[in-house]
Scaffold this motif. Structure first.
Motif, PDB file in Angstrom:
ATOM      1  N   PHE A   1       1.978   8.794   4.423  1.00 28.28           N
ATOM      2  CA  PHE A   1       0.589   9.064   4.047  1.00 28.28           C
ATOM      3  C   PHE A   1       0.167  10.502   4.336  1.00 28.28           C
ATOM      4  O   PHE A   1      -0.438  11.167   3.494  1.00 28.28           O
ATOM      5  CB  PHE A   1      -0.342   8.090   4.769  1.00 28.28           C
ATOM      6  CG  PHE A   1      -1.799   8.295   4.452  1.00 28.28           C
ATOM      7  CD1 PHE A   1      -2.263   8.151   3.166  1.00 28.28           C
ATOM      8  CD2 PHE A   1      -2.690   8.660   5.444  1.00 28.28           C
ATOM      9  CE1 PHE A   1      -3.609   8.343   2.858  1.00 28.28           C
ATOM     10  CE2 PHE A   1      -4.037   8.859   5.152  1.00 28.28           C
ATOM     11  CZ  PHE A   1      -4.488   8.697   3.853  1.00 28.28           C
TER      12      PHE A   1
ATOM     13  N   PHE B   1      -3.762   4.738  -0.089  1.00 25.04           N
ATOM     14  CA  PHE B   1      -3.055   4.893   1.183  1.00 25.04           C
ATOM     15  C   PHE B   1      -1.707   5.579   1.000  1.00 25.04           C
ATOM     16  O   PHE B   1      -0.802   5.425   1.819  1.00 25.04           O
ATOM     17  CB  PHE B   1      -2.871   3.523   1.849  1.00 25.04           C
ATOM     18  CG  PHE B   1      -4.172   2.826   2.122  1.00 25.04           C
ATOM     19  CD1 PHE B   1      -4.961   3.193   3.201  1.00 25.04           C
ATOM     20  CD2 PHE B   1      -4.627   1.831   1.273  1.00 25.04           C
ATOM     21  CE1 PHE B   1      -6.178   2.567   3.441  1.00 25.04           C
ATOM     22  CE2 PHE B   1      -5.836   1.190   1.499  1.00 25.04           C
ATOM     23  CZ  PHE B   1      -6.615   1.566   2.592  1.00 25.04           C
ATOM     24  N   THR B   2      -1.588   6.338  -0.077  1.00 25.39           N
ATOM     25  CA  THR B   2      -0.383   7.109  -0.333  1.00 25.39           C
ATOM     26  C   THR B   2      -0.741   8.594  -0.315  1.00 25.39           C
ATOM     27  O   THR B   2      -1.930   8.949  -0.296  1.00 25.39           O
ATOM     28  CB  THR B   2       0.211   6.732  -1.702  1.00 25.39           C
ATOM     29  OG1 THR B   2      -0.790   6.912  -2.712  1.00 25.39           O
ATOM     30  CG2 THR B   2       0.682   5.287  -1.712  1.00 25.39           C
TER      31      THR B   2
ATOM     32  N   SER C   1       6.649   8.884  -2.111  1.00 29.12           N
ATOM     33  CA  SER C   1       5.948   7.603  -2.058  1.00 29.12           C
ATOM     34  C   SER C   1       6.436   6.671  -3.158  1.00 29.12           C
ATOM     35  O   SER C   1       6.676   5.477  -2.931  1.00 29.12           O
ATOM     36  CB  SER C   1       4.440   7.827  -2.188  1.00 29.12           C
ATOM     37  OG  SER C   1       3.750   6.596  -2.244  1.00 29.12           O
TER      38      SER C   1
ATOM     39  N   ASP D   1       4.330   3.308   1.607  1.00 25.55           N
ATOM     40  CA  ASP D   1       4.935   3.502   2.923  1.00 25.55           C
ATOM     41  C   ASP D   1       3.959   4.287   3.798  1.00 25.55           C
ATOM     42  O   ASP D   1       3.728   5.471   3.546  1.00 25.55           O
ATOM     43  CB  ASP D   1       6.253   4.264   2.790  1.00 25.55           C
ATOM     44  CG  ASP D   1       7.021   4.352   4.108  1.00 25.55           C
ATOM     45  OD1 ASP D   1       6.392   4.218   5.186  1.00 25.55           O
ATOM     46  OD2 ASP D   1       8.236   4.571   4.069  1.00 25.55           O
ATOM     47  N   PRO D   2       3.373   3.666   4.834  1.00 25.83           N
ATOM     48  CA  PRO D   2       2.370   4.366   5.650  1.00 25.83           C
ATOM     49  C   PRO D   2       2.924   5.602   6.362  1.00 25.83           C
ATOM     50  O   PRO D   2       2.161   6.502   6.718  1.00 25.83           O
ATOM     51  CB  PRO D   2       1.922   3.300   6.660  1.00 25.83           C
ATOM     52  CG  PRO D   2       3.021   2.293   6.683  1.00 25.83           C
ATOM     53  CD  PRO D   2       3.601   2.280   5.308  1.00 25.83           C
ATOM     54  N   ARG D   3       4.221   5.667   6.538  1.00 31.67           N
ATOM     55  CA  ARG D   3       4.821   6.827   7.211  1.00 31.67           C
ATOM     56  C   ARG D   3       4.718   8.092   6.363  1.00 31.67           C
ATOM     57  O   ARG D   3       4.844   9.202   6.878  1.00 31.67           O
ATOM     58  CB  ARG D   3       6.292   6.543   7.533  1.00 31.67           C
ATOM     59  CG  ARG D   3       6.494   5.394   8.522  1.00 31.67           C
ATOM     60  CD  ARG D   3       7.943   5.014   8.641  1.00 31.67           C
ATOM     61  NE  ARG D   3       8.468   4.492   7.379  1.00 31.67           N
ATOM     62  CZ  ARG D   3       9.702   4.034   7.210  1.00 31.67           C
ATOM     63  NH1 ARG D   3      10.551   4.036   8.224  1.00 31.67           N
ATOM     64  NH2 ARG D   3      10.099   3.588   6.028  1.00 31.67           N
TER      65      ARG D   3
ATOM     66  N   THR E   1       0.843  -1.202   0.000  1.00 30.86           N
ATOM     67  CA  THR E   1       0.000   0.000   0.000  1.00 30.86           C
ATOM     68  C   THR E   1       0.875   1.246   0.000  1.00 30.86           C
ATOM     69  O   THR E   1       0.387   2.351   0.215  1.00 30.86           O
ATOM     70  CB  THR E   1      -0.930   0.026   1.223  1.00 30.86           C
ATOM     71  OG1 THR E   1      -0.137  -0.038   2.421  1.00 30.86           O
ATOM     72  CG2 THR E   1      -1.917  -1.130   1.190  1.00 30.86           C
TER      73      THR E   1
END
Length: 297
Positions: free
Chosen positions: A197, A238-239, A205, A193-195, A191
């Motif tokens: 977002f 989720f980016t 991203s 890198d959630p960090r 998805t």
């Protein structure tokens, strides 16, 4: 590049079957659903089970691949899950893909009354869950004693229609999960890198995803496997700028082209849901489905 969608299990089936049929009519490669007991802002609204939803979707469609994005050990056991998956694969005529991940700390993590597992505990369980599930779906009779899971003379006859078993799409970004993807996966899922977002940029991203793909390649190389054997699936939304690719066909083409160049082979778009984080114009979404990939050069 393939284009797929994910349909959240929020519809009563009288309406839901029309959504799944429409996904097939639009030409999507696959339609997935979330495998949660409830999820984030949808917790206090309608939410149905993934396995019966996919069984119903299998009966309502004929060509569309179907699957989960993603199933996790949070409330699943390999023995019972394997039996459900073999049944789904049979009902669908061999159209099921299992998206599988280590799970998170959301509502599923404590729904059965347990304390939420730490990231290390989730990784430990995942490392046992995936190989056992692989074995259960590939062999007629399985016995196993692990730290977390057991199977005693479990029969799974006649097995999957897809041989040697239905494909696994393993969601992973850490080293242990990537090793599982390399060894057991037919596809890998990210998805992003959630960090990044909330505070990152689309450019950052994309670089993070390239880095993840590099680590996947290294994990495959370490066991002598060609990373080209794995599909690389990106679940969008989720980016940074999560709705950007659905603003227009041109925006999608730009997004898809950059991610295809990076190495992604399948993009998954959320079916639009009004008044949620997944809101989008349905007509634009349908144009993207039917025209978007054709415009990639």
């Amino acid at each position: 590049m393939r284009l797929s969608t994910v349909i959240l299990p929020i519809y009563r089936w009288q309406q839901g079957q029309e959504v799944w049929r429409r996904a097939e009519d639009l030409g999507f490669h696959a339609a997935y659903t979330y495998d949660h007991l409830s999820w984030r802002t949808f917790r206090d609204g309608p939410w149905f089970g993934a396995v019966p939803t996919l069984a119903a979707a299998a009966a309502a469609t004929t060509r569309l691949r179907l699957g989960t994005l993603v199933t996790s050990p949070n409330f699943r056991h390999p023995v019972t899950l394997a039996k459900d998956l073999i049944t789904l694969d049979d009902v669908s005529g061999g159209r099921i893909t299992l998206g599988i991940g280590a799970g998170g700390s959301g509502f599923d993590a404590t729904a059965l009354g347990q304390e939420a597992w730490t990231p290390r505990e989730r990784a430990d369980r995942f490392a046992e869950f995936v190989p056992l599930l692989d074995k259960l779906l590939s062999e007629d009779v399985v016995s196993f004693e692990g730290e977390f899971y057991s199977a005693h003379e479990v029969r799974n006859i006649p097995g999957c229609l897809q041989r040697p078993r239905l494909p696994f799409a393993v969601a992973a970004t850490g080293p242990r999960g990537l090793k599982l993807a390399a060894r057991h996966g037919q596809a890998w899922v990210t998805t992003g890198d959630p960090r990044l977002f909330e505070t990152g940029t689309p450019e950052q991203s994309l670089e993070a995803i390239k880095g993840q793909l590099g680590k996947l390649g290294a994990a495959c190389e370490a066991i002598g496997r060609d990373v080209g054997e794995l599909e690389k699936i990106m679940l969008t939304g989720f980016t940074p700028d999560p709705g950007g690719p659905l603003e227009s066909v041109d925006a999608f083409v730009d997004f898809a082209g950059k991610h295809r160049e990076a190495g992604i082979t399948e993009l998954v778009l959320h079916w639009p849901i009004p008044d949620t984080d997944f809101a989008a114009d349905l007509k634009t979404f349908e144009r993207i489905a039917t025209e978007g990939l054709k415009q990639l050069v």
